[in-house]
Design an enzyme around this catalytic site. Sequence first.
Site, mmCIF file in Angstrom:
data_model
loop_
_atom_site.group_PDB
_atom_site.id
_atom_site.type_symbol
_atom_site.label_atom_id
_atom_site.label_comp_id
_atom_site.label_asym_id
_atom_site.label_seq_id
_atom_site.Cartn_x
_atom_site.Cartn_y
_atom_site.Cartn_z
ATOM 1 N N ASN A 10 0.848 -1.190 0.000
ATOM 2 C CA ASN A 10 0.000 0.000 0.000
ATOM 3 C C ASN A 10 0.886 1.243 0.000
ATOM 4 O OD1 ASN A 10 -1.498 2.283 1.015
ATOM 5 N ND2 ASN A 10 -3.154 0.870 1.568
ATOM 6 N N HIS A 13 1.094 6.254 1.927
ATOM 7 C CA HIS A 13 1.844 7.221 2.733
ATOM 8 C C HIS A 13 3.098 7.752 2.077
ATOM 9 C CE1 HIS A 13 -1.219 7.050 5.671
ATOM 10 N NE2 HIS A 13 -1.183 5.738 5.610
ATOM 11 N N HIS A 46 -5.431 3.691 -1.660
ATOM 12 C CA HIS A 46 -6.725 4.066 -1.076
ATOM 13 C C HIS A 46 -7.068 5.480 -1.490
ATOM 14 C CE1 HIS A 46 -9.197 4.377 2.929
ATOM 15 N NE2 HIS A 46 -9.929 4.616 1.864
ATOM 16 N N ARG A 48 -9.129 8.195 -0.854
ATOM 17 C CA ARG A 48 -10.070 8.643 0.165
ATOM 18 C C ARG A 48 -10.899 9.807 -0.342
ATOM 19 N NH1 ARG A 48 -9.827 7.734 5.694
ATOM 20 N NH2 ARG A 48 -8.426 6.028 6.353
ATOM 21 N N ARG A 52 -6.576 12.921 1.158
ATOM 22 C CA ARG A 52 -5.483 13.370 2.027
ATOM 23 C C ARG A 52 -4.141 12.835 1.560
ATOM 24 N NH1 ARG A 52 -7.152 10.187 7.495
ATOM 25 N NH2 ARG A 52 -9.154 11.119 6.943
ATOM 26 N N GLU A 73 -8.621 0.752 -3.150
ATOM 27 C CA GLU A 73 -9.469 0.787 -1.947
ATOM 28 C C GLU A 73 -10.342 2.029 -2.017
ATOM 29 O OE1 GLU A 73 -6.855 0.689 1.394
ATOM 30 O OE2 GLU A 73 -6.965 -1.480 1.532
ATOM 31 N N THR A 104 -7.960 3.847 8.996
ATOM 32 C CA THR A 104 -9.106 2.952 9.088
ATOM 33 C C THR A 104 -9.215 2.392 10.505
ATOM 34 O OG1 THR A 104 -8.850 2.371 6.774
ATOM 35 C CG2 THR A 104 -10.147 0.860 8.115
ATOM 36 N N GLU A 154 -11.093 -9.122 2.912
ATOM 37 C CA GLU A 154 -9.830 -8.790 3.574
ATOM 38 C C GLU A 154 -10.129 -8.618 5.044
ATOM 39 O OE1 GLU A 154 -7.173 -5.973 1.765
ATOM 40 O OE2 GLU A 154 -6.306 -5.424 3.705
ATOM 41 N N HIS A 193 -3.780 -4.338 7.650
ATOM 42 C CA HIS A 193 -3.833 -3.141 8.511
ATOM 43 C C HIS A 193 -2.946 -3.311 9.745
ATOM 44 C CE1 HIS A 193 -5.301 0.865 9.424
ATOM 45 N NE2 HIS A 193 -5.112 0.496 10.678
HETATM 46 C C1 LIG Z 1 -8.218 -0.384 4.881
HETATM 47 C C2 LIG Z 1 -6.876 -0.227 5.467
HETATM 48 O O1 LIG Z 1 -6.565 -0.732 6.511
HETATM 49 C C3 LIG Z 1 -5.849 0.548 4.742
HETATM 50 O O2 LIG Z 1 -5.640 -0.035 3.531
HETATM 51 C C4 LIG Z 1 -6.264 1.993 4.578
HETATM 52 O O3 LIG Z 1 -5.695 2.517 3.410
HETATM 53 C C5 LIG Z 1 -5.782 2.747 5.794
HETATM 54 O O4 LIG Z 1 -6.010 4.104 5.587
HETATM 55 P P1 LIG Z 1 -4.730 5.076 5.452
HETATM 56 O O5 LIG Z 1 -3.845 4.493 4.394
HETATM 57 O O6 LIG Z 1 -5.358 6.406 5.082
HETATM 58 O O7 LIG Z 1 -4.063 5.062 6.800
HETATM 59 N N1 LIG Z 2 -5.815 -2.923 3.697
HETATM 60 C C1 LIG Z 2 -4.601 -2.770 4.474
HETATM 61 C C2 LIG Z 2 -3.594 -1.972 3.702
HETATM 62 O O1 LIG Z 2 -3.720 -1.804 2.504
HETATM 63 C C3 LIG Z 2 -2.412 -1.429 4.391
HETATM 64 O O2 LIG Z 2 -2.688 -1.111 5.733
HETATM 65 P P1 LIG Z 2 -1.441 -0.508 6.570
HETATM 66 O O3 LIG Z 2 -0.320 -1.506 6.481
HETATM 67 O O4 LIG Z 2 -1.076 0.796 5.923
HETATM 68 O O5 LIG Z 2 -1.961 -0.357 7.988
#
Ligand SMILES: CC(=O)[C@@H](O)[C@H](O)COP(=O)(O)O
Ligand SMILES: NCC(=O)COP(=O)(O)O
Length: 242
Positions: A10, A13, A46, A48, A52, A73, A104, A154, A193
């Site tokens: 993911n 960030h 993701h 959003r 952000r 996402e 999340t 998931e 997560h």
């Molecule tokens: C659903 C999840 O747990 C993450 O994939 C989500 O993207 C968390 O949100 P942030 O990346 O904005 O922290």
């Molecule tokens: N769905 C979880 C994800 O994509 C990543 O979550 P995180 O490792 O950033 O908390």
Amino acid sequence: MTDVLRLGVNIDHVATVRNARGSGYPDPVRAALLAAQAGADGITAHLREDRRHITDDDIARLVAELTVPLNLEMAATDEMLGIALRHRPHAVCIVPEKREERTTEGGLDAAGRFDLLAPMVERLAANGSRVSLFIEPEARQIDAAVRLGAPVVELHTGLYCELAGEAQVAELRRIADAAALAAKNGIEVHAGHGLTFDNVTPIAAIPQVRELNIGHFLIGEAIFDGLGAVVQRMRALMDEAR
Ligand SMILES: CC(=O)[C@@H](O)[C@H](O)COP(=O)(O)O
Ligand SMILES: NCC(=O)COP(=O)(O)O
């Protein structure tokens, strides 16, 4: 031989750091391509509602340039549905979203939002995206996923990551039981997560889990050791767990 456990990285960030100054760097798409080269089986992003971190332009460029599947996402809104239908990513994971949340905070209430989700799941699947529901490891939510016809769930591992000792063991058991129940019902099981080098192994060892989505920790570690190296290390930990 258990199936290979896939790693979805993911990149949210990376965009958080970029947006801190409104610059063009660090580029999330560059991070995605590097993570793929280092062994990521897929990229998760993701989009959003408040943008952000990941932006609409990031999604467009990921769709155009990625060398591995994109897992988009999104919240269960008409706006996001339209974006997903237009881009037709490999996968769409429907997640809960509250504007005031820092990240999340739990799983999607698939059972309670069944009537809203049913047409959305149907339209996304008909459009060619693999639909996943980000849910709590609960039988009630898995039952809803089955009834909705979602091919993937998931399981939210955030609580497991926050707990310690016996409480964490109990949450791990809850996740493992939910994974077995989902797989028994023909649903592919993912998890994510809050996962880190220190807590990933017991989750990766759950035989029914086919994919882990991991982001925040990897991007943080990349500051010190480089994204390629941390992706390779997470990949190795996941392989060792099987
Ligand atoms: C659903 C999840 O747990 C993450 O994939 C989500 O993207 C968390 O949100 P942030 O990346 O904005 O922290
Ligand atoms: N769905 C979880 C994800 O994509 C990543 O979550 P995180 O490792 O950033 O908390």
